[in-house]
Write a protein that holds these residues in place. Structure first.
Motif, PDB file in Angstrom:
ATOM      1  N   GLY A  23    -110.782 -20.800  67.958  1.00  0.00           N
ATOM      2  CA  GLY A  23    -109.974 -22.015  67.996  1.00  0.00           C
ATOM      3  C   GLY A  23    -108.547 -21.745  68.425  1.00  0.00           C
ATOM      4  O   GLY A  23    -107.969 -22.488  69.234  1.00  0.00           O
ATOM      5  N   ALA A  24    -107.967 -20.673  67.913  1.00  0.00           N
ATOM      6  CA  ALA A  24    -106.587 -20.327  68.264  1.00  0.00           C
ATOM      7  C   ALA A  24    -106.473 -19.968  69.744  1.00  0.00           C
ATOM      8  O   ALA A  24    -105.530 -20.378  70.424  1.00  0.00           O
ATOM      9  N   MET A  25    -107.440 -19.226  70.267  1.00  0.00           N
ATOM     10  CA  MET A  25    -107.404 -18.850  71.677  1.00  0.00           C
ATOM     11  C   MET A  25    -107.637 -20.066  72.578  1.00  0.00           C
ATOM     12  O   MET A  25    -107.041 -20.187  73.647  1.00  0.00           O
ATOM     13  N   LEU A  26    -108.479 -20.978  72.133  1.00  0.00           N
ATOM     14  CA  LEU A  26    -108.725 -22.207  72.891  1.00  0.00           C
ATOM     15  C   LEU A  26    -107.449 -23.048  72.963  1.00  0.00           C
ATOM     16  O   LEU A  26    -107.058 -23.523  74.035  1.00  0.00           O
ATOM     17  N   ARG A  27    -106.771 -23.198  71.835  1.00  0.00           N
ATOM     18  CA  ARG A  27    -105.514 -23.954  71.828  1.00  0.00           C
ATOM     19  C   ARG A  27    -104.457 -23.261  72.684  1.00  0.00           C
ATOM     20  O   ARG A  27    -103.693 -23.921  73.386  1.00  0.00           O
ATOM     21  N   LEU A  28    -104.415 -21.936  72.646  1.00  0.00           N
ATOM     22  CA  LEU A  28    -103.477 -21.193  73.475  1.00  0.00           C
ATOM     23  C   LEU A  28    -103.716 -21.487  74.951  1.00  0.00           C
ATOM     24  O   LEU A  28    -102.781 -21.788  75.695  1.00  0.00           O
ATOM     25  N   ALA A  29    -104.966 -21.439  75.373  1.00  0.00           N
ATOM     26  CA  ALA A  29    -105.291 -21.703  76.783  1.00  0.00           C
ATOM     27  C   ALA A  29    -104.911 -23.131  77.173  1.00  0.00           C
ATOM     28  O   ALA A  29    -104.369 -23.364  78.253  1.00  0.00           O
ATOM     29  N   VAL A  30    -105.165 -24.095  76.288  1.00  0.00           N
ATOM     30  CA  VAL A  30    -104.808 -25.491  76.573  1.00  0.00           C
ATOM     31  C   VAL A  30    -103.294 -25.628  76.691  1.00  0.00           C
ATOM     32  O   VAL A  30    -102.781 -26.258  77.620  1.00  0.00           O
TER      33      VAL A  30
END
Length: 170
Positions: A23-30
């Protein structure tokens, strides 16, 4: 330890990292502006899996993932710029974020993300890593592959530009 036990430990560690960091990496990419954040994060985890044995310690996995997400997002944005540059005038529209990514954001967050997207890539990356992830300058420098002085410069310029953009919206 036998090779089977080592592989089981590796799979367990990777599974734990995936569950705690996806989740943290997904938010970072967004936040970095990726239009295909899910694909970028999946590729980052695949690269972590492939290079697991080269990591010196398990604690290096999350910073490595962060660095890969930053690099893949940067490469994807560069690719899209080239595609847009060489596309027909009708196809020059910027692809929107996925519906899932937009649904996660509140109105004020949408304004912030829109302002972040207007910043140059390096400034956006430095701000997201600093203020969203709370990383120190040395960690940001390692993730972005630049010096600590460059991190300070990108962060300062990014904050000034972000402040101007958000004040103009009011």
């Amino acid at each position: 330890m036998t090779p089977i036990e080592v592989a089981a430990d590796q799979d367990t560690a990777l599974a734990e990292i995936f569950h705690s960091q996806y989740g943290a990496m997904l938010r970072l990419a967004v936040l970095l502006g990726a239009d295909d954040a899910e694909d970028i994060v999946a590729e980052a985890f695949y690269q972590l899996y492939r290079r697991w044995k080269k990591l010196r310690e398990t604690q290096a996995a999350v910073p490595y993932l962060r660095s890969v997400v930053c690099n893949l997002t940067r490469m994807r944005l560069r690719h899209l710029q080239v595609v847009r540059k060489h596309s027909t005038p009708d196809a020059t529209e910027r692809p929107g974020s996925s519906a899932e990514a937009e649904a996660l954001l509140q109105d004020d967050q949408r304004a912030l993300v829109a302002a972040l997207k207007q910043l140059p890539t390096r400034q956006r990356e430095a701000l997201v890593l600093r203020h969203w992830l709370g990383l120190r300058e040395a960690e940001i420098a390692a993730a972005m592959g630049i010096s600590c002085g460059a991190v300070k410069s990108h962060t300062s310029r990014g904050m000034a530009a972000l402040t101007r953009v958000l004040e103009e919206r009011r």
